[in-house]
Design a protein around this motif. Structure first.
Motif, short mmCIF file in Angstrom:
data_model
loop_
_atom_site.label_atom_id
_atom_site.label_comp_id
_atom_site.label_asym_id
_atom_site.label_seq_id
_atom_site.Cartn_x
_atom_site.Cartn_y
_atom_site.Cartn_z
N PHE A 27 0.84 -1.19 0.00
CA PHE A 27 0.00 0.00 0.00
C PHE A 27 0.87 1.24 0.00
CE2 PHE A 27 0.37 -1.16 4.54
CZ PHE A 27 0.88 0.01 5.07
N ARG A 28 0.23 2.35 -0.33
CA ARG A 28 0.87 3.66 -0.21
C ARG A 28 -0.15 4.61 0.40
NH1 ARG A 28 0.66 6.73 -6.00
NH2 ARG A 28 -1.45 6.06 -6.51
N MET A 29 0.34 5.61 1.08
CA MET A 29 -0.54 6.57 1.73
C MET A 29 -0.89 7.68 0.75
SD MET A 29 -0.96 5.12 4.57
CE MET A 29 -2.00 6.38 5.30
N VAL A 30 -2.19 7.96 0.63
CA VAL A 30 -2.69 9.04 -0.21
C VAL A 30 -3.69 9.83 0.63
CG1 VAL A 30 -3.92 9.64 -2.33
CG2 VAL A 30 -2.44 7.62 -2.29
N ASN A 31 -3.31 11.03 1.03
CA ASN A 31 -4.17 11.90 1.85
C ASN A 31 -4.67 11.19 3.11
OD1 ASN A 31 -3.96 14.03 -0.05
ND2 ASN A 31 -5.57 13.09 -1.28
N GLY A 32 -3.78 10.49 3.81
CA GLY A 32 -4.12 9.84 5.06
C GLY A 32 -4.82 8.50 4.93
N VAL A 33 -4.99 8.02 3.70
CA VAL A 33 -5.67 6.75 3.45
C VAL A 33 -4.67 5.81 2.77
CG1 VAL A 33 -7.57 5.62 2.22
CG2 VAL A 33 -7.89 7.92 3.20
N ALA A 34 -4.65 4.55 3.20
CA ALA A 34 -3.77 3.56 2.58
C ALA A 34 -4.46 3.00 1.34
CB ALA A 34 -3.45 2.45 3.57
N ARG A 37 -4.31 -6.77 8.67
CA ARG A 37 -4.14 -7.02 10.11
C ARG A 37 -2.86 -6.38 10.61
NH1 ARG A 37 -6.10 -11.97 8.70
NH2 ARG A 37 -4.04 -12.90 8.58
N TRP A 38 -1.77 -6.60 9.87
CA TRP A 38 -0.48 -6.04 10.28
C TRP A 38 -0.55 -4.52 10.36
CZ3 TRP A 38 2.66 -2.51 7.98
CH2 TRP A 38 3.89 -2.29 8.61
N ALA A 39 -1.10 -3.88 9.33
CA ALA A 39 -1.17 -2.42 9.31
C ALA A 39 -2.05 -1.89 10.43
CB ALA A 39 -1.68 -1.93 7.95
N THR A 47 0.43 0.18 12.82
CA THR A 47 0.46 1.57 12.35
C THR A 47 -0.80 2.26 12.85
OG1 THR A 47 -0.75 1.28 10.28
CG2 THR A 47 1.62 0.78 10.22
N LYS A 48 -0.89 3.54 12.57
CA LYS A 48 -2.09 4.30 12.93
C LYS A 48 -3.07 4.40 11.77
CE LYS A 48 0.37 6.83 16.43
NZ LYS A 48 0.79 8.09 16.97
N ILE A 49 -2.88 3.58 10.76
CA ILE A 49 -3.76 3.60 9.59
C ILE A 49 -5.13 3.04 9.99
CG2 ILE A 49 -4.14 2.75 7.26
CD1 ILE A 49 -1.05 2.46 7.05
N VAL A 50 -6.17 3.80 9.68
CA VAL A 50 -7.52 3.37 10.02
C VAL A 50 -8.42 3.21 8.80
CG1 VAL A 50 -7.46 4.32 12.35
CG2 VAL A 50 -8.27 5.74 10.47
N GLN A 51 -7.95 3.69 7.65
CA GLN A 51 -8.77 3.56 6.45
C GLN A 51 -7.92 3.06 5.29
OE1 GLN A 51 -11.10 7.02 5.51
NE2 GLN A 51 -11.50 6.32 3.45
N PHE A 52 -8.51 2.11 4.55
CA PHE A 52 -7.85 1.50 3.40
C PHE A 52 -8.80 1.60 2.20
CE2 PHE A 52 -6.35 -0.51 7.20
CZ PHE A 52 -4.98 -0.62 7.02
N ASN A 53 -8.25 1.97 1.06
CA ASN A 53 -9.01 2.01 -0.19
C ASN A 53 -8.34 1.13 -1.22
OD1 ASN A 53 -10.77 3.88 0.89
ND2 ASN A 53 -10.10 5.58 -0.39
N ALA A 54 -9.08 0.77 -2.23
CA ALA A 54 -8.53 0.04 -3.37
C ALA A 54 -9.29 0.49 -4.61
CB ALA A 54 -8.68 -1.46 -3.17
#
Length: 168
Positions: A80-87, A112-114, A118-125
Motif C-alpha cells: 500500500f501507499r498513503m494518499v491523503n491519510g488513506v492507505a 491485520r499487520w497495518a 500503524t495508525k492507519i484506520v482507512q484503506f481504499n482500493a
C-alpha cells in the motif's frame, strides 16, 4: 519486516526480486485489467521506487513480495501507499497462481499487520471495471464498493471505469 500466514510469508522487496517484478509487469494476463504494458524504463523506475525502505510516515509504496512458505517460491507482490491519510492497497500475482486465494490471504494479513502496527484506520482500493477476480479478493477481505468513476482510464485504447472500494 515480515508478515506470515499459514501458507505465506510477506517480506520487503529487494534487488533480487527484479525478475518477479519484471514478469508481473509484462505478463498480459496479469496486467490486462490494470494498465497498458509499460516500457522497460517505466518498470525499472517503479521497481527502484519500491526498494526505498518504508516507514509509517512514507508516501511511497510499501511493497512486499509474497512467498510460498513451503518452498520460498515468489507468488506475487502486495502493499500500500498513503494518499491523503488513506492507505491505497494493491496486489499483483503471477498468472499461474491466480485462483489459489493467495491474494486474499496476503491482503488480509497485510490489513491485520497495518491495523496492529500503524495508525492507519482507512484503506481504499481501486479496481478496473471487469476485474472480477480482484473485486472478489476485496469483498472477501471486508471492502465495500463506495464509488464508480466512469471512463476513468484507457487500457489498450478501451475506456474503463474505476471501482473504488473502502475498508475501515
Amino acid at each position: 519486516m515480515q508478515i506470515e500466514t499459514d501458507r505465506l510469508r510477506l517480506v520487503a522487496i529487494s534487488e533480487h526480486d527484479w525478475p518477479l517484478f519484471y514478469q508481473i509487469h509484462t505478463d498480459p494476463e496479469v496486467i490486462e485489467f490494470c494498465f497498458d504494458a509499460p516500457t522497460l524504463s517505466e518498470i525499472q523506475q517503479k521497481f527502484q521506487a519500491r526498494l526505498t525502505p518504508w516507514q509509517p510516515n512514507s508516501t511511497h509504496w510499501l511493497c512486499l513480495v509474497v512467498l510460498n512458505k513451503q518452498n520460498d517460491e515468489p507468488l506475487g507482490i502486495t502493499g500500500f501507499r498513503m494518499v491523503n491519510g488513506v492507505a491505497e492497497v494493491g496486489y499483483l500475482f503471477l498468472a499461474q497462481h491466480h485462483g489459489k486465494q493467495y491474494a486474499t490471504e496476503s491482503l488480509a494479513a497485510l490489513l491485520r499487520w497495518a491495523s496492529d502496527n500503524t495508525k492507519i484506520v482507512q484503506f481504499n482500493a481501486t479496481v478496473t471495471e471487469g476485474n472480477i477476480a480482484s473485486e472478489r479478493v476485496l469483498v472477501k477481505c471486508g471492502f465495500k464498493l463506495i464509488n464508480i468513476m466512469p471512463r476513468a482510464h484507457s487500457i489498450q485504447g478501451e475506456w474503463y471505469s474505476d471501482l473504488i472500494y473502502q475498508f475501515q
